[in-house]
Write a protein that holds these residues in place. Structure first.
Motif, PDB file in Angstrom:
ATOM      1  N   CYS A  48     -19.571  51.034  46.897  1.00 49.26           N
ATOM      2  CA  CYS A  48     -17.934  51.364  46.504  1.00 49.26           C
ATOM      3  C   CYS A  48     -17.099  50.320  46.896  1.00 49.26           C
ATOM      4  O   CYS A  48     -16.001  50.078  46.237  1.00 49.26           O
ATOM      5  CB  CYS A  48     -17.562  52.702  47.222  1.00 49.26           C
ATOM      6  SG  CYS A  48     -17.397  52.460  48.971  1.00 49.26           S
ATOM      7  N   TYR A  49     -17.544  49.170  47.805  1.00 52.65           N
ATOM      8  CA  TYR A  49     -16.773  47.871  47.982  1.00 52.65           C
ATOM      9  C   TYR A  49     -16.899  47.026  46.663  1.00 52.65           C
ATOM     10  O   TYR A  49     -15.966  46.556  46.286  1.00 52.65           O
ATOM     11  CB  TYR A  49     -17.738  47.502  49.063  1.00 52.65           C
ATOM     12  CG  TYR A  49     -16.707  46.648  50.102  1.00 52.65           C
ATOM     13  CD1 TYR A  49     -15.949  47.187  50.839  1.00 52.65           C
ATOM     14  CD2 TYR A  49     -16.449  45.190  50.042  1.00 52.65           C
ATOM     15  CE1 TYR A  49     -14.899  47.053  51.779  1.00 52.65           C
ATOM     16  CE2 TYR A  49     -15.362  44.801  50.852  1.00 52.65           C
ATOM     17  CZ  TYR A  49     -14.644  45.663  51.859  1.00 52.65           C
ATOM     18  OH  TYR A  49     -13.708  45.101  52.469  1.00 52.65           O
ATOM     19  N   ALA A  50     -18.079  47.121  46.072  1.00 56.13           N
ATOM     20  CA  ALA A  50     -18.003  46.364  44.719  1.00 56.13           C
ATOM     21  C   ALA A  50     -17.092  47.016  43.745  1.00 56.13           C
ATOM     22  O   ALA A  50     -16.349  46.279  43.095  1.00 56.13           O
ATOM     23  CB  ALA A  50     -19.660  46.272  44.208  1.00 56.13           C
ATOM     24  N   ILE A  51     -17.323  48.294  43.734  1.00 55.22           N
ATOM     25  CA  ILE A  51     -16.187  48.912  42.753  1.00 55.22           C
ATOM     26  C   ILE A  51     -14.703  48.648  43.133  1.00 55.22           C
ATOM     27  O   ILE A  51     -14.091  48.419  42.441  1.00 55.22           O
ATOM     28  CB  ILE A  51     -16.341  50.390  42.798  1.00 55.22           C
ATOM     29  CG1 ILE A  51     -17.877  50.688  42.266  1.00 55.22           C
ATOM     30  CG2 ILE A  51     -15.447  51.295  41.770  1.00 55.22           C
ATOM     31  CD1 ILE A  51     -18.253  52.174  42.056  1.00 55.22           C
ATOM     32  N   GLY A  52     -14.639  48.678  44.546  1.00 57.67           N
ATOM     33  CA  GLY A  52     -13.419  48.433  44.929  1.00 57.67           C
ATOM     34  C   GLY A  52     -12.711  46.937  44.678  1.00 57.67           C
ATOM     35  O   GLY A  52     -11.692  46.559  44.228  1.00 57.67           O
ATOM     36  N   ILE A  58      -5.421  47.484  45.658  1.00 53.47           N
ATOM     37  CA  ILE A  58      -5.640  46.892  46.724  1.00 53.47           C
ATOM     38  C   ILE A  58      -7.151  47.400  47.307  1.00 53.47           C
ATOM     39  O   ILE A  58      -7.467  48.685  47.118  1.00 53.47           O
ATOM     40  CB  ILE A  58      -4.984  47.453  48.230  1.00 53.47           C
ATOM     41  CG1 ILE A  58      -3.363  47.406  47.727  1.00 53.47           C
ATOM     42  CG2 ILE A  58      -4.978  46.839  49.477  1.00 53.47           C
ATOM     43  CD1 ILE A  58      -2.795  46.192  47.550  1.00 53.47           C
ATOM     44  N   ILE A  59      -8.332  46.544  47.701  1.00 54.53           N
ATOM     45  CA  ILE A  59      -9.653  46.775  47.999  1.00 54.53           C
ATOM     46  C   ILE A  59      -9.650  48.090  48.999  1.00 54.53           C
ATOM     47  O   ILE A  59     -10.451  48.777  48.756  1.00 54.53           O
ATOM     48  CB  ILE A  59     -10.208  45.645  48.375  1.00 54.53           C
ATOM     49  CG1 ILE A  59     -10.065  44.572  47.049  1.00 54.53           C
ATOM     50  CG2 ILE A  59     -11.831  45.996  48.682  1.00 54.53           C
ATOM     51  CD1 ILE A  59     -10.848  43.239  47.453  1.00 54.53           C
ATOM     52  N   ALA A  64     -11.065  53.593  50.340  1.00 55.60           N
ATOM     53  CA  ALA A  64     -10.720  55.015  50.970  1.00 55.60           C
ATOM     54  C   ALA A  64     -10.668  56.118  50.010  1.00 55.60           C
ATOM     55  O   ALA A  64     -11.340  57.075  50.251  1.00 55.60           O
ATOM     56  CB  ALA A  64      -9.239  54.614  51.499  1.00 55.60           C
ATOM     57  N   THR A  65     -10.342  55.584  48.677  1.00 53.77           N
ATOM     58  CA  THR A  65     -10.158  56.642  47.802  1.00 53.77           C
ATOM     59  C   THR A  65     -11.568  57.360  47.392  1.00 53.77           C
ATOM     60  O   THR A  65     -11.879  58.345  47.035  1.00 53.77           O
ATOM     61  CB  THR A  65      -9.470  56.427  46.506  1.00 53.77           C
ATOM     62  OG1 THR A  65      -8.225  55.873  46.904  1.00 53.77           O
ATOM     63  CG2 THR A  65      -9.217  57.421  45.365  1.00 53.77           C
ATOM     64  N   ALA A  80      -7.716  60.724  52.239  1.00 50.94           N
ATOM     65  CA  ALA A  80      -8.362  59.606  52.629  1.00 50.94           C
ATOM     66  C   ALA A  80      -7.303  58.497  52.450  1.00 50.94           C
ATOM     67  O   ALA A  80      -7.113  57.411  53.324  1.00 50.94           O
ATOM     68  CB  ALA A  80      -9.573  59.277  52.357  1.00 50.94           C
ATOM     69  N   THR A  81      -6.734  58.385  51.305  1.00 56.23           N
ATOM     70  CA  THR A  81      -5.968  57.243  50.890  1.00 56.23           C
ATOM     71  C   THR A  81      -4.667  57.153  51.625  1.00 56.23           C
ATOM     72  O   THR A  81      -4.042  56.215  52.299  1.00 56.23           O
ATOM     73  CB  THR A  81      -5.404  57.201  49.352  1.00 56.23           C
ATOM     74  OG1 THR A  81      -6.785  57.308  48.681  1.00 56.23           O
ATOM     75  CG2 THR A  81      -4.919  55.891  49.193  1.00 56.23           C
TER      76      THR A  81
END
Lengths: 191, 185
Positions: A48-52, A58-59, A64-65, A80-81
């Motif tokens: 999800c970091y890669a997707i972010g 904002i990463i 968070a989402t 979460a956001t």
């Protein structure tokens, strides 16, 4: 309901303990989400970091989402956001109010003028670091070389941004189209 | 009311197109400073300093601050929510429908094009910021403010030293503030 509250609290904590954002958050996210709460595995976090990083926004918020959505669906993503955004809203509002009230003192004005010079130095370094990272590629011996395609796109975007009134959004869309065309051309050569 | 609507529109746009996180919002904030009477480009540099030295992701902090400068507490809240809204929509769509999104060839090609352009956009914004912060225009000529220019160059030079790169930005801003007071910037 309890689950949603926990999501909010977890991301509130991450928001308040993050300075800077982006990559500096990764250890914090790993501790809170993988080790302490065991909500996701490290693989999912890196995913999800890669997707972010390759989605708009904002990463930190994107991560968070994504995690919130994986846990509790659409509502989870929203909660979460909001948890992530709450500390910024609270802290910055207080700091801004405080600063506005202090602006009339000459000591504060001198300090702010100094800080502005400092910000320029720091931002120059940010651009320099970013350029080294985004405009180069590694060869077989792991040495960095300028990537001609990236340098060309960067130079063209700079000319448009600096010397023409073309809006930022339009330049980003142009760059995306250029990326696809270059990929198609490279694919054609390979085939 | 129309101000609030404009604020929401601008920050939604920023959230939708600022790719690469915090610093990528700076070109959009510069554009706002040029287009609206909300805050000046000079103020933007102190907003960056505060956003980097307080907890929370820089992009969110800057949105709250810019919104607060424009419309007070209400402005801070709506700008920040407008900034995160595109993320919520886009990420949920991707998580729901697009398995393996980040490995998709077209997505990678798009981002290969965007990344160097974002570097250029940030570079242009920073040069503009230096122009309005460290130079003044007198009779059509650019006059550098020597103290600020020297401080900027010294900090940039020190940052090339690996050991100093690990220092938190807030430390640099504190040093810059003290220098500003001592040398009467």
């Amino acid at each position: 309901m309890v689950e949603l509250w926990n999501l909010y609290v977890a991301f509130f904590r991450i928001g308040i303990l993050t300075f800077g954002g982006g990559l500096t958050m990764l250890p914090m996210l790993k501790y809170e989400l993988v080790e302490k709460r065991k909500w996701i595995t490290e693989d999912v976090l890196l995913d999800c970091y890669a997707i972010g990083q390759c989605t708009p926004g904002i990463i930190a918020v994107n991560t968070a989402t994504f995690v919130g959505y994986k846990r509790k669906g659409v509502l989870g993503g929203i909660v979460a956001t909001l948890g992530m955004a709450s500390p910024s809203i609270l802290i910055i509002t207080v700091v801004a109010m405080f600063l506005e009230a202090m602006m009339s003192y000459s000591v504060v004005q001198h300090a702010i003028m100094g800080i502005r010079g400092g910000v320029c130095g720091l931002m120059l370094n940010t651009v320099y670091t970013l350029a080294k990272k985004s405009l180069t590629k590694k060869d077989q011996e792991n040495k960095l070389h300028p990537d001609k395609i990236c340098v060309t796109i960067c130079a063209a975007a700079f000319v448009l941004a600096f010397f023409t009134p073309i809006p930022t959004v339009v330049i980003i869309v142009f760059a995306a189209i250029a990326g696809v065309i270059i990929d198609k051309m490279a694919g054609g050569v390979a085939a | 009311m129309s101000q609030a609507f404009l604020l929401i529109f601008e920050f939604f746009k920023t959230g939708l197109f600022a790719i690469g996180g915090g610093p990528a919002t700076i070109p959009f904030l510069m554009e706002m400073a040029a287009k609206y009477p909300w805050f000046t480009m000079q103020e933007l540099s102190s907003m960056i300093a505060i956003s980097e030295s307080t907890p929370g992701p820089i992009g969110l902090n800057m949105a709250t601050y810019a919104g607060f400068r424009t419309l007070g507490m209400f402005g801070g809240i709506v700008s920040t929510l407008a900034l995160v809204l595109p993320s919520i929509i886009v990420i949920i769509i991707i998580a729901k429908f697009l398995e393996g999104f980040q490995e998709n060839r077209i997505v990678q090609a798009v981002f290969k094009g965007i990344r160097p352009a974002v570097t250029a956009l940030i570079a242009a914004a920073v040069i503009n910021m230096i122009h309005v912060t460290l130079f003044t225009e007198e009779a059509g000529k650019l006059v550098p403010q020597y103290k600020g220019c020297i401080l900027c160059v010294v900090i940039f030079a020190l940052l090339q030293w690996k050991r100093l790169q690990k220092l938190h930005p807030a430390v640099w801003f504190l040093v810059a503030a003290v220098v500003g007071v001592v040398f009467q910037f």
